[in-house]
Design a protein around this motif. Structure first.
Motif, short mmCIF file in Angstrom:
data_model
loop_
_atom_site.label_atom_id
_atom_site.label_comp_id
_atom_site.label_asym_id
_atom_site.label_seq_id
_atom_site.Cartn_x
_atom_site.Cartn_y
_atom_site.Cartn_z
N GLN A 20 10.98 1.54 -0.29
CA GLN A 20 10.91 3.19 -0.94
C GLN A 20 9.82 3.97 -0.02
N ALA A 21 10.36 5.10 0.18
CA ALA A 21 9.69 6.08 1.14
C ALA A 21 8.32 6.38 0.22
N ASN A 22 7.30 6.91 1.02
CA ASN A 22 6.19 7.42 0.48
C ASN A 22 6.29 8.56 -0.40
N THR A 23 5.70 8.67 -1.58
CA THR A 23 5.95 9.74 -2.52
C THR A 23 5.58 10.87 -2.12
N PHE A 24 4.46 11.19 -1.14
CA PHE A 24 4.09 12.48 -0.44
C PHE A 24 5.37 12.93 0.31
N ASN A 48 10.05 5.61 5.59
CA ASN A 48 10.17 7.15 5.49
C ASN A 48 11.38 7.56 6.53
N ALA A 49 11.36 6.67 7.63
CA ALA A 49 12.40 7.39 8.60
C ALA A 49 13.67 7.18 8.02
N VAL A 50 13.91 6.00 7.41
CA VAL A 50 15.30 5.78 6.84
C VAL A 50 15.69 6.73 5.63
N ALA A 102 9.87 18.60 13.30
CA ALA A 102 8.82 17.98 12.24
C ALA A 102 8.32 16.84 12.92
N ALA A 103 7.26 16.20 12.22
CA ALA A 103 6.44 15.11 12.63
C ALA A 103 5.89 14.67 11.30
N VAL A 104 6.12 13.39 11.00
CA VAL A 104 5.62 12.71 9.79
C VAL A 104 4.81 11.58 9.98
N MET A 105 3.73 11.24 9.46
CA MET A 105 2.99 10.11 9.58
C MET A 105 2.39 9.66 8.50
N VAL A 106 2.42 8.61 8.18
CA VAL A 106 1.93 7.93 6.66
C VAL A 106 1.01 6.77 6.95
N PHE A 107 -0.11 6.82 6.52
CA PHE A 107 -1.00 5.68 6.73
C PHE A 107 -1.12 5.16 8.24
N GLY A 108 -1.21 5.90 9.27
CA GLY A 108 -1.32 5.83 10.52
C GLY A 108 -3.07 5.81 10.84
N HIS A 109 -3.51 4.57 10.67
CA HIS A 109 -4.87 4.46 10.78
C HIS A 109 -5.11 3.79 12.35
N VAL A 110 -5.87 4.66 12.95
CA VAL A 110 -6.37 4.32 14.27
C VAL A 110 -8.06 4.65 14.36
N PRO A 111 -8.87 3.92 15.26
CA PRO A 111 -10.33 4.04 15.43
C PRO A 111 -10.72 5.65 15.59
N LYS A 112 -11.91 5.70 14.92
CA LYS A 112 -12.52 7.23 15.01
C LYS A 112 -12.09 7.94 16.15
N CYS A 174 -4.56 18.11 0.56
CA CYS A 174 -5.23 17.41 -0.60
C CYS A 174 -6.26 16.38 -0.29
N TYR A 175 -7.40 16.40 -1.10
CA TYR A 175 -8.14 15.24 -0.77
C TYR A 175 -8.49 14.52 -2.27
N GLY A 176 -8.18 13.58 -2.34
CA GLY A 176 -8.34 12.82 -3.92
C GLY A 176 -7.50 11.69 -3.99
N GLU A 177 -7.50 11.34 -5.44
CA GLU A 177 -6.71 10.21 -5.76
C GLU A 177 -5.15 10.32 -5.88
N ALA A 178 -4.41 9.25 -5.67
CA ALA A 178 -3.12 9.14 -5.72
C ALA A 178 -2.73 7.59 -6.01
N ASP A 179 -1.53 7.68 -6.79
CA ASP A 179 -1.05 6.19 -6.80
C ASP A 179 -0.16 5.78 -6.00
N ARG A 180 -0.54 4.92 -5.16
CA ARG A 180 0.21 4.21 -3.99
C ARG A 180 0.61 2.97 -4.36
N THR A 181 1.55 2.52 -4.88
CA THR A 181 2.00 1.10 -5.29
C THR A 181 3.39 1.06 -4.35
N GLU A 182 3.03 0.46 -3.26
CA GLU A 182 3.89 0.32 -2.25
C GLU A 182 4.11 -0.98 -1.63
N GLY A 183 5.17 -1.80 -1.81
CA GLY A 183 4.99 -3.38 -1.43
C GLY A 183 3.78 -4.09 -2.05
#
Length: 199
Positions: A20-24, A48-50, A102-112, A174-183
């Motif tokens: 399922q796609a990310n809520t945001f 998200n792409a699908v 448009a460009a979309v990115m969800v939880f793309g974590h790379v070094p600082k 937004c900077y704050g809490e969110a419910d992310r129950t994904e897999g």
């Protein structure tokens, strides 16, 4: 995290972040309706792409993991849509300017040291007037332990994100809490940074 790490993670039969796609992304889908071509960065297994392809967008998926891209293509086939898959290292890949609406990115974590480069390349890839949307875990996520990297050097600071997007029209931040129950990897309330800008 390395390509090897993600290939191992995505080699499971199950979709580790679900299908399922990310809520945001879902919340902002309507605002992307006029974007013909959308790029999904660090897209992993393609959820998200699908989702976006099912809305009628032409979607290109970028990820460093061949295993993730293969699963994204399988998910697209399962859902009766098409996506284009491109293997790319986001700490190095220079994007061609203005390819997408448009460009979309969800939880793309790379070094600082590479975070600004990633965001800059996403912005660069979008045409003037196009949109960039992303959600990442903040450094505060370490305390929550409900997903994401366990190293602060892979997490984001809100003040830095605001600095990177300051030259563009900010439609949402937004900077704050969110419910992310994904897999199996995102398991409840976490601490996120969300941005939605017009380039």
């Amino acid at each position: 995290m390395s390509k090897e790490f993600w290939n191992k993670s995505f080699s499971k039969d199950t979709y580790v972040y679900g299908k399922q796609a990310n809520t945001f992304v879902v919340e902002k889908t309507e605002q992307l309706k006029e974007a013909e071509k959308i790029a999904c960065f660090a897209e992993g297994e393609g959820r998200n792409a699908v989702h976006l392809a099912k809305q009628g967008h032409h979607v290109t998926v970028f990820d460093q993991s061949e295993e993730g891209l293969a699963k994204a293509e399988r998910l697209a086939e399962e859902e009766g849509v098409h996506i284009d898959a491109v293997q790319a290292d986001f700490t190095k890949k220079e994007m061609e300017p203005g390819q997408f609406d448009a460009a979309v990115m969800v939880f793309g974590h790379v070094p600082k040291d590479h975070q600004r480069f990633l965001i800059d390349q996403m912005i660069k890839s979008v045409k003037p007037g196009g949109y960039v949307l992303f959600e990442v875990y903040s450094e505060d996520q370490i305390i929550y332990g409900t997903g994401g990297p366990k190293d602060k050097q892979m997490l984001y600071k809100p003040e830095e994100v605001l600095d990177w997007i300051r030259d563009y029209k900010c439609l949402h931040f937004c900077y704050g809490e969110a419910d992310r129950t994904e897999g199996e990897r995102h398991t409840g309330i976490g601490h996120v940074i969300q941005a939605f800008i017009r380039v």
